[in-house]
Design a protein around this motif. Structure first.
Motif, PDB file in Angstrom:
ATOM      1  N   LEU A  67       0.813  -1.223   0.000  1.00 23.86           N
ATOM      2  CA  LEU A  67       0.000   0.000   0.000  1.00 23.86           C
ATOM      3  C   LEU A  67       0.845   1.270   0.000  1.00 23.86           C
ATOM      4  N   LEU A  68       1.920   1.240   0.795  1.00 22.21           N
ATOM      5  CA  LEU A  68       2.713   2.457   0.992  1.00 22.21           C
ATOM      6  C   LEU A  68       3.676   2.748  -0.162  1.00 22.21           C
ATOM      7  N   PHE A  69       3.979   1.729  -0.977  1.00 18.49           N
ATOM      8  CA  PHE A  69       4.927   1.932  -2.070  1.00 18.49           C
ATOM      9  C   PHE A  69       4.272   1.674  -3.420  1.00 18.49           C
ATOM     10  N   PRO A  70       3.351   2.566  -3.826  1.00 17.44           N
ATOM     11  CA  PRO A  70       2.653   2.327  -5.083  1.00 17.44           C
ATOM     12  C   PRO A  70       3.593   2.384  -6.294  1.00 17.44           C
ATOM     13  N   SER A  71       4.746   3.069  -6.143  1.00 16.51           N
ATOM     14  CA  SER A  71       5.642   3.230  -7.289  1.00 16.51           C
ATOM     15  C   SER A  71       6.532   2.008  -7.521  1.00 16.51           C
ATOM     16  N   ILE A  72       6.545   1.053  -6.585  1.00 21.37           N
ATOM     17  CA  ILE A  72       7.387  -0.144  -6.764  1.00 21.37           C
ATOM     18  C   ILE A  72       6.534  -1.299  -7.276  1.00 21.37           C
ATOM     19  N   MET A 121      18.148   0.178  -0.804  1.00 20.50           N
ATOM     20  CA  MET A 121      18.492   1.461  -1.422  1.00 20.50           C
ATOM     21  C   MET A 121      19.074   1.255  -2.821  1.00 20.50           C
ATOM     22  N   SER A 122      19.965   0.268  -2.989  1.00 20.72           N
ATOM     23  CA  SER A 122      20.559   0.084  -4.318  1.00 20.72           C
ATOM     24  C   SER A 122      19.532  -0.459  -5.307  1.00 20.72           C
ATOM     25  N   VAL A 157       4.465   9.364   7.639  1.00 18.64           N
ATOM     26  CA  VAL A 157       3.889   8.867   6.388  1.00 18.64           C
ATOM     27  C   VAL A 157       2.928   9.907   5.796  1.00 18.64           C
ATOM     28  N   SER A 158       2.123  10.552   6.646  1.00 14.82           N
ATOM     29  CA  SER A 158       1.207  11.587   6.152  1.00 14.82           C
ATOM     30  C   SER A 158       1.991  12.757   5.565  1.00 14.82           C
ATOM     31  N   SER A 201      14.237   9.319  -4.821  1.00 21.05           N
ATOM     32  CA  SER A 201      12.931   8.991  -5.400  1.00 21.05           C
ATOM     33  C   SER A 201      11.864   8.976  -4.297  1.00 21.05           C
ATOM     34  N   ASP A 202      10.592   9.001  -4.718  1.00 22.54           N
ATOM     35  CA  ASP A 202       9.484   8.935  -3.752  1.00 22.54           C
ATOM     36  C   ASP A 202       9.617   7.724  -2.830  1.00 22.54           C
ATOM     37  N   ALA A 203       9.892   6.569  -3.460  1.00 22.37           N
ATOM     38  CA  ALA A 203       9.953   5.322  -2.691  1.00 22.37           C
ATOM     39  C   ALA A 203      11.073   5.371  -1.662  1.00 22.37           C
ATOM     40  N   MET A 204      12.223   5.954  -2.058  1.00 25.79           N
ATOM     41  CA  MET A 204      13.350   6.049  -1.112  1.00 25.79           C
ATOM     42  C   MET A 204      12.963   6.862   0.118  1.00 25.79           C
ATOM     43  N   ILE A 205      12.276   7.983  -0.124  1.00 30.20           N
ATOM     44  CA  ILE A 205      11.913   8.854   1.000  1.00 30.20           C
ATOM     45  C   ILE A 205      10.886   8.175   1.899  1.00 30.20           C
ATOM     46  N   THR A 206       9.908   7.491   1.290  1.00 33.63           N
ATOM     47  CA  THR A 206       8.931   6.757   2.101  1.00 33.63           C
ATOM     48  C   THR A 206       9.644   5.693   2.940  1.00 33.63           C
ATOM     49  N   PHE A 207      10.582   4.995   2.298  1.00 32.95           N
ATOM     50  CA  PHE A 207      11.326   3.947   2.999  1.00 32.95           C
ATOM     51  C   PHE A 207      12.078   4.521   4.203  1.00 32.95           C
TER      52      PHE A 207
END
Lengths: 177, 195
Positions: B77-82, B115-116, B181-182, B129-135
């Motif tokens: 849910l939290l990583f829609p870009s992956i 990360m890699s 997360v918000s 990237s978005d996903a990196m920051i969410t992570f």
């Protein structure tokens, strides 16, 4: 309130049961592996010793000299308004910067005020509820050559500040004082 | 930054003591604090030894893998870009699960791997990237179920109920994670236009 109390009461016994039992089901030599890991306990304690001594000396001198009282009095209008004990502020500043530094301040606060005082409980909660934001960002972004962090630092600090505020509110409601 | 804070604490303490005419408290409190530091480190050995032994069992038995099954639906849910079958998602989940269990040493390799793998999906190689920051938002805000070090400190200082802070810590952590997360979801759009 009741739920929090039960979580605190049961957390350790449940993990002490589940982890060895699950390991046994997975055919791990439970006692031998336990001892292997337990040896790291001594190295961990010795590893944090210099950090603790360094930070405890600095903060003790700062407190004993009266400088801490000046700082707390100076910030009193703001901290009273927010309902935060001024004594906790050095910990809030240090927490995102250095894990071992924050641990030193937490140790000093618990030692100075007692583990069951409001400040002792608040410091314990704060120390456990966030991580060393700047360290993690530097190491993780650095490992893949990211230079532009975009909103990562803002998000990390929002997490730290909100856990800090949440700790204060939760401890006030739960422990009183 | 830590260097500066440490220096300010120490030097301003000495200056204030000097100005107040009680310079002797510096020597006294510095020496006493040094001894307290050693005492604390030595006395937490007991609980840290017990805890690290237990964590080794959790690591060897693959408890991280079990926990990661619970974390997976939230991560999707939290990583829609992956993409769902991407190895990056697996590494992220393993890293977060290890963090929750308090397996710091096991978590870091998964984190760097994640990360890699995220970097391979990233179109701009020097921009997060978005996903990196969410992570990283999850990684820095959601941590350890049992704060073993804090509990050891409380035991060592003679607390009547050293584990009473477990519940408050988990709740405070959850608040921080939700806020992180918000904030990430809101700020993501704002920062997108900048590059």
């Amino acid at each position: 309130m009741y739920v929090l109390t039960q979580i605190s009461r049961w957390a350790i016994p449940v993990l002490l049961f589940i982890i060895p039992f699950y390991a046994y089901l997975k055919k791990v030599n439970v006692y031998e592996v336990f001892v292997e890991g337990a040896q790291e306990g001594i190295t961990t304690a010795f590893k944090i010793l210099p950090f603790l001594v360094g930070m405890l000396v600095a903060i003790s001198v700062f407190r004993a000299s009266g400088a801490m009282d000046y700082l707390i009095r100076f910030l009193a209008p703001a901290t009273n308004f927010l309902g935060i004990p001024g004594e906790i502020l050095p910990l809030a500043v240090m927490r995102p910067l250095s894990g071992s530094g924050a641990l030193g301040i937490t140790a000093e606060l618990i030692h100075q005020f007692g583990p069951d005082s409001f400040i002792g409980r608040l410091a314990s909660t704060m120390q456990g509820s966030t991580d060393t934001t700047f360290y993690v960002l530097t190491v993780y972004f650095g490992s893949v050559g990211i230079i532009k962090y975009r909103h990562a630092i803002t998000v990390g600090l929002i997490a730290d500040v909100s856990s800090f505020i949440a700790s204060v509110i939760i401890c006030r409601l739960y422990f009183g004082g | 930054m830590v260097n500066i804070i440490w220096l300010i604490l120490l030097l301003s303490g000495i200056i204030v003591a000097g100005l107040n005419g009680n310079i002797e408290v510096v020597t006294e409190s510095a020496f006493k604090a040094a001894q307290t530091g050693v005492q604390i480190s030595l006395e937490i050995i007991g609980i840290m030894t017990l805890w690290l032994g237990l964590l080794k069992l959790a690591e060897k038995s693959g408890l991280v893998g079990l926990l990661s099954k619970l974390v997976r639906p939230i991560a999707v849910l939290l990583f829609p870009s992956i993409p769902k079958d991407s190895p990056a998602l697996g590494s992220i989940i393993m890293n977060l699960s290890a963090n929750i269990l308090g397996l710091g040493n096991a978590a870091t390799p998964f984190g760097l791997k994640a990360m890699s793998q995220l970097q391979e999906l990233n179109p701009h190689k020097t921009v997060a990237s978005d996903a990196m920051i969410t992570f990283l938002a999850l990684n820095t805000s959601c941590i350890t179920l049992i704060p073993a070090m804090v509990i050891s400190l409380r035991v060592q200082e003679g607390s009547a109920n050293p584990v009473e802070i477990v519940g408050t810590t988990i709740l405070a952590t959850a608040c921080g994670t939700v806020c992180a997360v918000s904030a990430d979801i809101i700020l993501r759009k704002k920062y997108r236009s900048r590059f």
